[in-house]
Design an enzyme around this catalytic site. Sequence first.
Site, PDB file in Angstrom:
ATOM      1  N   PHE A 466       0.983  -1.164   0.045  1.00  0.00           N
ATOM      2  CA  PHE A 466      -0.013   0.060   0.283  1.00  0.00           C
ATOM      3  C   PHE A 466       0.921   1.342   0.171  1.00  0.00           C
ATOM      4  CE2 PHE A 466      -2.137  -3.190   2.965  1.00  0.00           C
ATOM      5  CZ  PHE A 466      -2.910  -3.745   1.715  1.00  0.00           C
ATOM      6  N   HIS A 467       1.773   1.286  -0.756  1.00  0.00           N
ATOM      7  CA  HIS A 467       2.671   2.580  -0.938  1.00  0.00           C
ATOM      8  C   HIS A 467       2.799   2.915  -2.455  1.00  0.00           C
ATOM      9  CE1 HIS A 467       5.002   0.743   2.789  1.00  0.00           C
ATOM     10  NE2 HIS A 467       3.906   1.285   3.157  1.00  0.00           N
ATOM     11  N   PRO A 468       1.468   3.208  -3.173  1.00  0.00           N
ATOM     12  CA  PRO A 468       1.745   3.463  -4.462  1.00  0.00           C
ATOM     13  C   PRO A 468       2.343   4.936  -4.624  1.00  0.00           C
ATOM     14  CG  PRO A 468      -0.351   3.814  -3.667  1.00  0.00           C
ATOM     15  CD  PRO A 468       0.348   2.975  -2.641  1.00  0.00           C
TER      16      PRO A 468
END
Length: 546
Positions: A466-468
Amino acid sequence: MSEHTTVDYVVVGGGSAGCVLAARLSEDPAISVALLESGPADRGRLFELPGLFGLQLKSLFDWDLQTEPEPGLNGRRAYLPRGRVLGGTSSMNTMVYIRGHREDYDGWAADGATGWSYAEVLPYFLRSEDNERGASLFHGIGGPLAVSDARSVHPLIEAWVQAAIEAGHPPNEDFNGEAQEGVGVYQMTQRNGLRASSAAAFLRPADGRANLSVYTGAHALRLLWRGTRAAGVQFEHREQPRTLRAEREVVLCAGAYLSPQLLMLSGIGAAAHLEEMGVVPLVDLQAVGENLQDHPGCFLSYPSVTHDLRGADTPANEELLRREGRGPLTWSEAGGFLRTESSQHLPDVQFHVAPGMFKDEGLAAPLDHALAFGPYVNRPRSRGRVLLRSALPHAKPRILHNYLIEERDRTTLREGVRLGMEIARQAALGPHLKDVRLAVEMGVVPANDSDTALDSFIRDGAFSFFHPSGTCSIGAVVDAELRVLGVDGLRVADASVMPRLIGGNTNAPTIMIAEKAADLIRGLAPPSPAALAQEASDAPVARPGG
């Protein structure tokens, strides 16, 4: 807060970056600012009590995005939670405070991102920070963002850290200090054990400013133009069409998925794709939505005789947290930065460790008390893209991450999982974990550590951490001052501008980007490193309460 139809600056997206930017810009009473957030306000215990973050998944407060079928994950669609609430994902994340390695930022600068070297961005990290450990060359005090040591470290987490040390990994008490490599308990964006989101830290103190309007339930539809100059934003506010005019600039802070989507809906992107979707191109900017990066990884879950945090949400525990700032409803994590090969120049995997069972991307009901931990690839080589699904502004974009399609990424993650299995075998975890065969039967650890078993486990269980980032990157979509190429009066200031993903969690870097953007927009000089260093030397040793 007052409302205006024309303001100096319109900020789109009230998340980790947008709350910071709107608060900083509105510090000048001569500047009027409007902040648009699609979701609701972040009021209530769900956004205050750290241990409740999992309740937000698949809820009203989650954009609940997903990828297209991922070729590197056996064709699975990956779940992509993003905060749809003031504070954005900082209102639903696990609050780990990590900046990344200094060489990440020096690499940006070397590739042409002038002004973004480690020495140049560090002052913005320091300015944001209010670290309970006190001021130093690497930490600030007095800033809006509380950074605290974990209040109540679970015994399973403590045992994991000791096991990792037994496996030969060095301890590290400060992953944002001189060196990143090693293992330990992470610092958190919390104050007195409660969540310190960007909304709580930056925006809430700005309540009451006459020059700041905050619109919740405000979904941006498209940008308005005067020729090739951004003139405002058309949005839907509580199901009614509205328009906000921007006298000076529009700034997109909608994140790595939704900032490129809004650009494309507004005519900025690859012309052929826009025409195919029924959008009239304004600027043929091929790189919009490209260069998508994230940290692919997986968790190992080991059933434990030591109870995790199931059943912690009780009135007594809530009272304990609010009264004393501790207890099971606060949240702590451990982990670390490790090298899968000694020849690696930098740590190439990061571990996260938490009590509880993690299965099916964290959405499955737990089968037992457990300890979950695992690695992700720090600097993946695989690249994906964001495309329009249609010209309808409410349609979710098409997202393809292409996780693990590069062989080097697969090798790194495989070796990272091996490191995790080795840590699980250490004596410190022995009293806590049940027979590993139970975990194998549940499908939450690999059957063995052969390449075949590890690759099968990864394809079936790897997910996004969840680090786009990267879809409006500096040098390809925006310049070094974050101005969108080919148009005027428009910037992007969020994780999408990262040219390359940093090695570490992205919330703190996203806040830094917004801090720097505020100075770029106002034409202010960066905070003086000398002045910050002097302030640090004159500061008290610690600030109790975070």
